[in-house]
Design an enzyme around this catalytic site. Structure first.
Site, PDB file in Angstrom:
ATOM      1  N   ARG A  77       0.774  -1.460  -0.069  1.00  0.00           N
ATOM      2  CA  ARG A  77       0.309   0.015   0.249  1.00  0.00           C
ATOM      3  C   ARG A  77       0.936   0.974  -0.225  1.00  0.00           C
ATOM      4  O   ARG A  77       2.012   1.264   1.259  1.00  0.00           O
ATOM      5  CB  ARG A  77      -0.921   0.339   1.690  1.00  0.00           C
ATOM      6  N   HIS A 122      -3.169  10.508   0.797  1.00  0.00           N
ATOM      7  CA  HIS A 122      -2.703  10.185   2.510  1.00  0.00           C
ATOM      8  C   HIS A 122      -2.204  11.452   2.685  1.00  0.00           C
ATOM      9  O   HIS A 122      -0.838  11.990   2.347  1.00  0.00           O
ATOM     10  CB  HIS A 122      -2.159   9.775   1.780  1.00  0.00           C
ATOM     11  N   GLU A 167      -7.673   8.277   6.686  1.00  0.00           N
ATOM     12  CA  GLU A 167      -8.469   8.924   7.659  1.00  0.00           C
ATOM     13  C   GLU A 167      -8.835  10.321   7.110  1.00  0.00           C
ATOM     14  O   GLU A 167      -8.166  11.242   8.693  1.00  0.00           O
ATOM     15  CB  GLU A 167      -6.968   8.765   8.663  1.00  0.00           C
ATOM     16  N   ASN A 313      -7.661   1.579  10.125  1.00  0.00           N
ATOM     17  CA  ASN A 313      -6.358   1.225  10.488  1.00  0.00           C
ATOM     18  C   ASN A 313      -6.176   1.876  12.096  1.00  0.00           C
ATOM     19  O   ASN A 313      -7.667   2.364  12.666  1.00  0.00           O
ATOM     20  CB  ASN A 313      -5.209   3.101  10.086  1.00  0.00           C
ATOM     21  N   TYR A 315      -4.296   1.300  16.599  1.00  0.00           N
ATOM     22  CA  TYR A 315      -3.384   1.264  16.877  1.00  0.00           C
ATOM     23  C   TYR A 315      -3.107   2.190  18.536  1.00  0.00           C
ATOM     24  O   TYR A 315      -2.123   0.879  18.631  1.00  0.00           O
ATOM     25  CB  TYR A 315      -2.542   3.328  16.329  1.00  0.00           C
ATOM     26  N   GLU A 386      -3.364  -0.472   8.075  1.00  0.00           N
ATOM     27  CA  GLU A 386      -2.768   0.085   8.922  1.00  0.00           C
ATOM     28  C   GLU A 386      -2.495  -0.164  10.500  1.00  0.00           C
ATOM     29  O   GLU A 386      -3.803  -0.593  11.278  1.00  0.00           O
ATOM     30  CB  GLU A 386      -2.584   1.758   9.301  1.00  0.00           C
TER      31      GLU A 386
HETATM   32  C1  GAL Z   1      -1.415   6.899  10.435  1.00  0.00           C
HETATM   33  C2  GAL Z   1      -1.094   7.451   9.707  1.00  0.00           C
HETATM   34  C3  GAL Z   1       0.879   7.042   9.366  1.00  0.00           C
HETATM   35  C4  GAL Z   1       1.554   7.223   9.798  1.00  0.00           C
HETATM   36  C5  GAL Z   1       0.910   6.636  11.529  1.00  0.00           C
HETATM   37  C6  GAL Z   1       1.597   5.845  12.187  1.00  0.00           C
HETATM   38  O1  GAL Z   1      -2.693   7.851  11.033  1.00  0.00           O
HETATM   39  O2  GAL Z   1      -1.769   7.586   8.838  1.00  0.00           O
HETATM   40  O3  GAL Z   1       0.628   7.742   7.941  1.00  0.00           O
HETATM   41  O4  GAL Z   1       1.607   8.016  10.025  1.00  0.00           O
HETATM   42  O5  GAL Z   1      -0.446   6.899  11.553  1.00  0.00           O
HETATM   43  O6  GAL Z   1       1.693   6.909  13.323  1.00  0.00           O
END
Ligand code: GAL
Length: 490
Positions: A77, A122, A167, A313, A315, A386
C-alpha cells in the site's frame, strides 16, 4: 498446532505514504504540497526536519520493492502525491515525469508478484488547492473527482485496489481545528469551530464522487475494487456509570461512525446519535443551525454503499469519561468539548515503542473494533490498512517491542476471524521503512526496516521484526517471537 492461524488467501502487506517516503519535493516538475509548506515553516516539526528527502524513495523505489519481495508480501500500500502528477492540483497541467514515476513503481511491483494498493490521498494536498481554501472549499469535490479519474484512467489497467482517502478524521481534526497544532495546513489562528466538520463533509462527498466515477467508468473493464481507510481508537468506558457508557459510544460514533455510517450502514448519513448531539450542542451555543453539515437525500444515496471494502487503521484504545460541554473550559480541546467527554489511558496499559511513544498495547481494542464493524456494517470485507508500532531514533535493529505489539495484534485478528467470524481479508503493517512521521519528524520511526537518515544514500536495513514478519507470512500464522537478549532495550 498453532492457535493463531489465518484463512487461506489471507493478504499480508506493508504500507507507506508519498509525503513520508518519496522526498524529491521539488524535482522533475512536482508541485508544492501542504506538507512541503508546513515543514518549511519554522516550529511546526518537533525536530526541525523536513520531508524534502525523507527516504528518497522517488529515486530508491527499486530498493523498497526488493525489500517487499524479500518479505513475501502479496500487496504493497502506497500513496500518490497529487502534486507530483498534477502540480497545480487540476488536470490543466500534467507532469508526465511524475506519472512515469508511478508507472515504474507499479510495473516493478507487478514484476515482483506484488499487488499495488493505491491511496489517492494521504494528506499531501497540492498547495495551490490549499490556496483556494483546500478541503473547506466545496469545489474540492470536483477537483478530487477529476484527480481520481485521472489516476484510474492512467494506472487502473494495472492497479486494481484503490483507497480514496486516508484517515479523514485525522485530516479534519489535526489539519483544521483551531487548537490543532500538529498537521498541515494547521495552526489556524482565526479558526472557526465549523472547520473540521466542513472538511470532513467535503472529504466524504469527494470519496463518494471518486467511488461513483470508478464504478461507472472503470470498474467493469478494469475489474478492481475501491474503498477508504478509516482510523479509530477503541473507546472503553471508564466506569459502569451510564453517562460514561454513553460517552464512550458517542466518542466512537463521532470518530469511526462519522465516516463509516454514511458509507457502510443500512440507513446512511451521519450517525443519528452524532446528528442529535451536534444539533443540541449547537443550540446550546446559541446557533440557529447545527455545526454538523447536512447531506441531501441524493448525497446520502450516493455515499451509501460507496466502498467495496472497509480499510481500517488501528493503533490503540482510549478510556472515555463523560464531561458535559458546560463543564469543560473554553480553551480545552475542541474535539473533546464537542464530543462531551475526556479521554485518557488506563495506567495499567503497556506503553510500547519507547518513552516518547503515544502507543499503548491494547490489541483487545482491535478485536472489539472488528466486531463492531461486523455487527454494524453487515460484515463487509475488511482490510487492515495500517497497524504498527514506533521506536525512537538510534534505537537499533532489535525491535522486540514492535514484534510484541504486532504479534499481539495479529493474534487478536486471528481470533476475530476464527472465533468471532469477522470478515478480515488482510493485514498491513505500518510501515515498510522508517519514514517522516509528520509533525514528529524523524523522532518516532515505524519501519520494519530502518533507514539511515544521516547518510545521504539513505541505506535500508532490516530490523528483527522484518525477518519475524516474513516467517509469519510464510506460515500464514503468528509465529513465536525471537528471544530478547539481555542487552536489548527496544
Ligand atoms: C497514521 C497515518 C500514517 C502514520 C501512522 C503512524 O495515522 O496514516 O501515515 O504516520 O499513523 O503514526
Amino acid at each position: 498446532m498453532n492457535d493463531f492461524t489465518f484463512p487461506k488467501g489471507f493478504i499480508w502487506s506493508c504500507a507507506t505514504a508519498s509525503a513520508q517516503i518519496e522526498g524529491a519535493w521539488n524535482e522533475d516538475g512536482k508541485g508544492l504540497s501542504i506538507w512541503d509548506t508546513y515543514c518549511h515553516t519554522p516550529g511546526r516539526i518537533v525536530d526541525g526536519s523536513t520531508c524534502d528527502v525523507a527516504c528518497d524513495s522517488y529515486h530508491l523505489y527499486e530498493e523498497d520493492v526488493a525489500l517487499l519481495k524479500g518479505l513475501g508480501v502479496q500487496q504493497y500500500r502506497f500513496s500518490i502525491a497529487w502534486a507530483r502528477i498534477l502540480p497545480t492540483g487540476t488536470v490543466d497541467v500534467v507532469n508526465q515525469r511524475g506519472v512515469d514515476y508511478y508507472h515504474k513503481l507499479i510495473d516493478t511491483l507487478i514484476a515482483s508478484g506484488i499487488e499495488p494498493v493505491i491511496t489517492l490521498y494521504h494528506w499531501d494536498l497540492p498547495q495551490s488547492l490549499q490556496d483556494l481554501g483546500g478541503w473547506l472549499n466545496r469545489q474540492i469535490v470536483e477537483w478530487f473527482a477529476e484527480y481520481a479519474r485521472f489516476c484510474f484512467k492512467n494506472f487502473g489497467n494495472k492497479a486494481k485496489v484503490w483507497i480514496t482517502l486516508n484517515e479523514p478524521w485525522v485530516a479534519s481534526w489535526y489539519g483544521y481545528a483551531g487548537d490543532a497544532k500538529s498537521h498541515a495546513p494547521g495552526g489556524f489562528q482565526q479558526h472557526t469551530p465549523w472547520a473540521p466538520y466542513l472538511c470532513a463533509h467535503h472529504m466524504l462527498l469527494s470519496h463518494a464522487a471518486a467511488y461513483r466515477i470508478y464504478e461507472r467508468e472503470f470498474k467493469n473493464e478494469q475489474n478492481g475494487k475501491c474503498g477508504i481507510s478509516l482510523n479509530c481508537h477503541w473507546k472503553e468506558p471508564a466506569t459502569s456509570d451510564p453517562d460514561d457508557q454513553a460517552a464512550a459510544r458517542r466518542a466512537f460514533e463521532m470518530q469511526l461512525g462519522w465516516f463509516a455510517n454514511a458509507i457502510f450502514s443500512k440507513e446512511g448519513d451521519y450517525p443519528l446519535l452524532m446528528r442529535e448531539h451536534m444539533a443540541e450542542l449547537s443550540k446550546q451555543e446559541g446557533r440557529a443551525t447545527s455545526r454538523l453539515p447536512k447531506f441531501t437525500q441524493q448525497e446520502i444515496q450516493s455515499l451509501k454503499g460507496s466502498a467495496d471494502f472497509f480499510g481500517l487503521n488501528y493503533y490503540m484504545a482510549h478510556m472515555v469519561k463523560s464531561q458535559k460541554w458546560s463543564e469543560s473550559t473554553p480553551n480545552s480541546c475542541q474535539r473533546l468539548r464537542d464530543g462531551g467527554y475526556v479521554e485518557f489511558f488506563d495506567p495499567h496499559w503497556e506503553q510500547i515503542g519507547g518513552k516518547q511513544s503515544w502507543i499503548r498495547n491494547t490489541p483487545w481494542g482491535l478485536r472489539n473494533v472488528l466486531n463492531f464493524v461486523k455487527n454494524e456494517y453487515n460484515n463487509v470485507p475488511l482490510l487492515i490498512t495500517e497497524n504498527g508500532c514506533c521506536n525512537e531514533r538510534y534505537d537499533g535493529l532489535e525491535d522486540h517491542q514492535r514484534i510484541k505489539y504486532v504479534s499481539d495484534h495479529l493474534k487478536a485478528v486471528s481470533q476475530a476471524i476464527n472465533t468471532d467470524g469477522c470478515n478480515v481479508i488482510g493485514y498491513t503493517v505500518w510501515s515498510l521503512v522508517d519514514n517522516f512521521e509528520w509533525a514528529e519528524g524523524y523522532t518516532l520511526l515505524f519501519g520494519i526496516h530502518s533507514v539511515d537518515f544521516d547518510d545521504p544514500k539513505r541505506p535500508r536495513r532490516p530490523k528483527l521484526s522484518a525477518s519475524w514478519y516474513k516467517q509469519c507470512i510464510q506460515a500464514n500464522a503468528v509465529v513465536e517471537a525471537p528471544q530478547a537478549s539481555s542487552k536489548t532495550h527496544v
